[in-house]
Design a protein around this motif. Structure first.
Motif, PDB file in Angstrom:
ATOM      1  N   VAL A   7       0.839  -1.138  -0.049  1.00 41.53           N
ATOM      2  CA  VAL A   7      -0.087  -0.007   0.013  1.00 41.53           C
ATOM      3  C   VAL A   7       1.062   1.201  -0.041  1.00 41.53           C
ATOM      4  N   GLN A   8       0.852   1.938  -1.100  1.00 38.73           N
ATOM      5  CA  GLN A   8       1.861   3.087  -1.106  1.00 38.73           C
ATOM      6  C   GLN A   8       1.036   4.414  -1.325  1.00 38.73           C
ATOM      7  N   ASN A   9       1.169   5.095  -0.199  1.00 36.39           N
ATOM      8  CA  ASN A   9       0.764   6.643  -0.038  1.00 36.39           C
ATOM      9  C   ASN A   9      -0.657   6.819  -0.277  1.00 36.39           C
ATOM     10  N   VAL A  10      -1.674   5.859   0.022  1.00 34.25           N
ATOM     11  CA  VAL A  10      -2.953   5.783  -0.287  1.00 34.25           C
ATOM     12  C   VAL A  10      -3.734   6.943   0.674  1.00 34.25           C
ATOM     13  N   SER A  11      -4.600   7.928  -0.164  1.00 35.59           N
ATOM     14  CA  SER A  11      -5.495   8.437   0.472  1.00 35.59           C
ATOM     15  C   SER A  11      -6.986   8.355  -0.148  1.00 35.59           C
ATOM     16  N   PHE A  12      -7.932   8.418   0.648  1.00 35.20           N
ATOM     17  CA  PHE A  12      -9.368   8.176   0.188  1.00 35.20           C
ATOM     18  C   PHE A  12     -10.377   8.788   0.965  1.00 35.20           C
ATOM     19  N   ARG A  13     -11.378   9.254   0.298  1.00 36.61           N
ATOM     20  CA  ARG A  13     -12.461  10.102   0.999  1.00 36.61           C
ATOM     21  C   ARG A  13     -13.838   9.713   0.229  1.00 36.61           C
ATOM     22  N   TYR A  14     -14.790   9.620   0.927  1.00 39.67           N
ATOM     23  CA  TYR A  14     -16.206   9.059   0.319  1.00 39.67           C
ATOM     24  C   TYR A  14     -16.696  10.279  -0.541  1.00 39.67           C
ATOM     25  N   GLN A  15     -16.691  11.213  -0.055  1.00 39.13           N
ATOM     26  CA  GLN A  15     -17.074  12.655  -1.075  1.00 39.13           C
ATOM     27  C   GLN A  15     -16.091  13.702  -1.035  1.00 39.13           C
ATOM     28  N   GLU A  16     -16.143  14.579  -1.990  1.00 38.35           N
ATOM     29  CA  GLU A  16     -15.277  15.351  -2.141  1.00 38.35           C
ATOM     30  C   GLU A  16     -15.190  16.585  -0.838  1.00 38.35           C
ATOM     31  N   GLU A  17     -16.281  16.920  -0.447  1.00 32.25           N
ATOM     32  CA  GLU A  17     -16.441  17.895   0.511  1.00 32.25           C
ATOM     33  C   GLU A  17     -16.076  17.100   2.071  1.00 32.25           C
ATOM     34  N   GLN A  18     -15.908  15.868   2.326  1.00 30.39           N
ATOM     35  CA  GLN A  18     -15.618  15.287   3.445  1.00 30.39           C
ATOM     36  C   GLN A  18     -14.295  15.282   3.643  1.00 30.39           C
ATOM     37  N   PRO A  19     -13.813  15.178   5.025  1.00 27.23           N
ATOM     38  CA  PRO A  19     -12.431  14.720   5.199  1.00 27.23           C
ATOM     39  C   PRO A  19     -12.063  13.318   4.819  1.00 27.23           C
ATOM     40  N   TYR A  20     -10.633  13.399   4.834  1.00 28.33           N
ATOM     41  CA  TYR A  20     -10.141  11.719   4.141  1.00 28.33           C
ATOM     42  C   TYR A  20     -10.336  10.856   5.264  1.00 28.33           C
ATOM     43  N   VAL A  21     -10.792   9.745   4.775  1.00 30.81           N
ATOM     44  CA  VAL A  21     -10.754   8.580   5.669  1.00 30.81           C
ATOM     45  C   VAL A  21      -9.672   7.708   5.918  1.00 30.81           C
ATOM     46  N   LEU A  22      -8.958   7.749   4.652  1.00 32.09           N
ATOM     47  CA  LEU A  22      -7.255   7.232   4.881  1.00 32.09           C
ATOM     48  C   LEU A  22      -6.563   8.611   4.187  1.00 32.09           C
ATOM     49  N   ASN A  23      -5.264   8.946   4.944  1.00 30.97           N
ATOM     50  CA  ASN A  23      -4.717   9.818   4.405  1.00 30.97           C
ATOM     51  C   ASN A  23      -3.023   9.544   4.714  1.00 30.97           C
ATOM     52  N   ASP A  24      -2.748   9.212   3.385  1.00 27.44           N
ATOM     53  CA  ASP A  24      -1.448   9.062   3.013  1.00 27.44           C
ATOM     54  C   ASP A  24      -0.860   7.598   3.603  1.00 27.44           C
ATOM     55  N   VAL A  25      -1.700   6.636   3.659  1.00 27.72           N
ATOM     56  CA  VAL A  25      -1.100   5.565   4.396  1.00 27.72           C
ATOM     57  C   VAL A  25      -0.397   4.573   3.486  1.00 27.72           C
ATOM     58  N   SER A  26       0.839   4.032   4.076  1.00 30.56           N
ATOM     59  CA  SER A  26       1.609   3.177   3.357  1.00 30.56           C
ATOM     60  C   SER A  26       1.979   1.902   4.341  1.00 30.56           C
ATOM     61  N   LEU A  27       1.921   0.656   3.925  1.00 26.15           N
ATOM     62  CA  LEU A  27       2.114  -0.489   4.569  1.00 26.15           C
ATOM     63  C   LEU A  27       2.521  -1.498   3.748  1.00 26.15           C
ATOM     64  N   THR A  28       3.097  -2.612   4.167  1.00 23.49           N
ATOM     65  CA  THR A  28       3.159  -3.905   3.454  1.00 23.49           C
ATOM     66  C   THR A  28       2.641  -5.042   4.199  1.00 23.49           C
ATOM     67  N   VAL A  29       2.223  -6.114   3.494  1.00 21.75           N
ATOM     68  CA  VAL A  29       1.706  -7.401   4.036  1.00 21.75           C
ATOM     69  C   VAL A  29       2.794  -8.535   3.582  1.00 21.75           C
ATOM     70  N   GLU A  30       3.277  -9.335   4.411  1.00 20.37           N
ATOM     71  CA  GLU A  30       4.286 -10.309   4.044  1.00 20.37           C
ATOM     72  C   GLU A  30       3.742 -11.578   3.731  1.00 20.37           C
ATOM     73  N   LYS A  31       4.257 -12.283   2.959  1.00 16.68           N
ATOM     74  CA  LYS A  31       3.584 -13.784   2.894  1.00 16.68           C
ATOM     75  C   LYS A  31       3.658 -14.531   4.128  1.00 16.68           C
ATOM     76  N   GLY A  32       2.565 -15.130   4.477  1.00 11.82           N
ATOM     77  CA  GLY A  32       2.410 -16.159   5.362  1.00 11.82           C
ATOM     78  C   GLY A  32       2.401 -15.533   6.804  1.00 11.82           C
ATOM     79  N   GLU A  33       2.182 -14.231   6.832  1.00 14.30           N
ATOM     80  CA  GLU A  33       2.169 -13.758   8.083  1.00 14.30           C
ATOM     81  C   GLU A  33       0.724 -13.043   8.901  1.00 14.30           C
ATOM     82  N   TRP A  34       0.520 -13.248   9.993  1.00 12.85           N
ATOM     83  CA  TRP A  34      -0.739 -12.731  10.478  1.00 12.85           C
ATOM     84  C   TRP A  34      -0.691 -11.180  11.016  1.00 12.85           C
TER      85      TRP A  34
END
Length: 279
Positions: A7-34
């Motif tokens: 996940v690379q610098n992801v931002s998201f909001r449901y509507q343009e006038e609303q605040p971001y629900v996700l704000n510049d989120v970055s992470l990785t998920v590795e194979k076989g982990e919980w």
């Protein structure tokens, strides 16, 4: 280990006038982990889960699942084949009149040949220990059993990643234990990668790694033992510390020499037994 999801610098909001629900989120998920992603209601964790299998598209940034970019419409099908989600309410997931029919539904939609479909249905139902209920109507099952059937439906599709999106939050302790034990076995025996979206820190304590979210941002990540050293931070964002950790804190405040954190009831019992043995 290698990254299954990036996940690379992801931002998201449901509507343009609303605040971001996700704000510049970055992470990785590795194979076989919980991986446990924790946060209070409104932290953005469930919105993130829906991005990981292409149900939602980022406004900014990119999400790669085994190299497939969710922004590419041609990749969405491949991503959804690889990422299965078990949602909060099992009753909302059932479409069949029996356990067998329900597990078959996804396979039929994916055009799996009948002979192979029968094999997968039998195998996946057995994997979640529901083979005795194969002809039972799903609504007659307990909460934990229903979620195990939902997991069987996902497992039958053979994804490489399963997301539990608050999948244990409506269950009693016995049902929660059933579901988590089932997923732990699948992870260890099948090499499945598990992402647990939850506000239940007792559940998160059993993960290999934790990510903490608040107000659409990642505020911490690391091993559970490291994250739980910051109990005050977790409480400040509205999360309840696991009972064993609360007891650990209370005992230390009363002068009992406890060294390591007690993240499970078993750890707590062992720590108390060790204290008793020294006296």
């Amino acid at each position: 280990m290698s990254d299954l999801i990036s996940v690379q610098n992801v931002s998201f909001r449901y509507q343009e006038e609303q605040p971001y629900v996700l704000n510049d989120v970055s992470l990785t998920v590795e194979k076989g982990e919980w991986l446990a992603i924790v946060g209070h209601n409104g932290s953005g964790k469930s919105t993130l889960a829906r991005h990981l299998n292409g149900l939602l598209q980022p406004e900014k940034g990119d999400i790669l699942v085994e190299g497939y970019n969710s922004r590419d419409e041609k990749s969405i099908w491949e991503i959804r084949r690889r990422v299965g989600i078990v949602f909060q309410n099992p009753d909302n997931q059932f479409v069949g009149t029996s356990v067998r029919d329900d597990v078959a539904f996804g396979l039929e939609n994916n055009g799996v040949p009948r002979v192979e479909m029968i094999e997968r249905i039998t195998e996946s139902i057995k994997r979640v220990k529901m083979d005795e209920y194969v002809d039972q109507e799903p609504h007659r099952l307990s909460g934990g059993q229903k979620q195990r059937v939902a997991i069987a439906g996902i497992v039958a599709l053979r994804p490489s990643i399963v997301i539990l999106d608050e999948a244990t939050s409506m269950l009693d302790p016995a049902g929660r234990k059933e579901v988590l034990e089932t997923m732990r076995e699948l992870k260890e025996e099948e090499g499945m990668t598990v992402i647990s979206i939850t506000h239940d820190l007792e559940e998160a304590a059993k993960a290999d790694r934790m990510i903490v979210m608040n107000k659409g941002e990642i505020i911490d990540e690391g091993l559970p033992a490291t994250i739980f050293q910051k109990g005050e931070m977790l409480e400040e964002i509205g999360l309840d510390l696991p009972f064993p950790l609360q007891m650990h804190r209370a005992l230390k405040e009363r002068g009992y020499p406890l060294d390591s954190l007690t993240l499970s009831q078993e750890d707590l019992v062992d720590a108390i037994w060790t204290l008793q043995s020294k006296n």
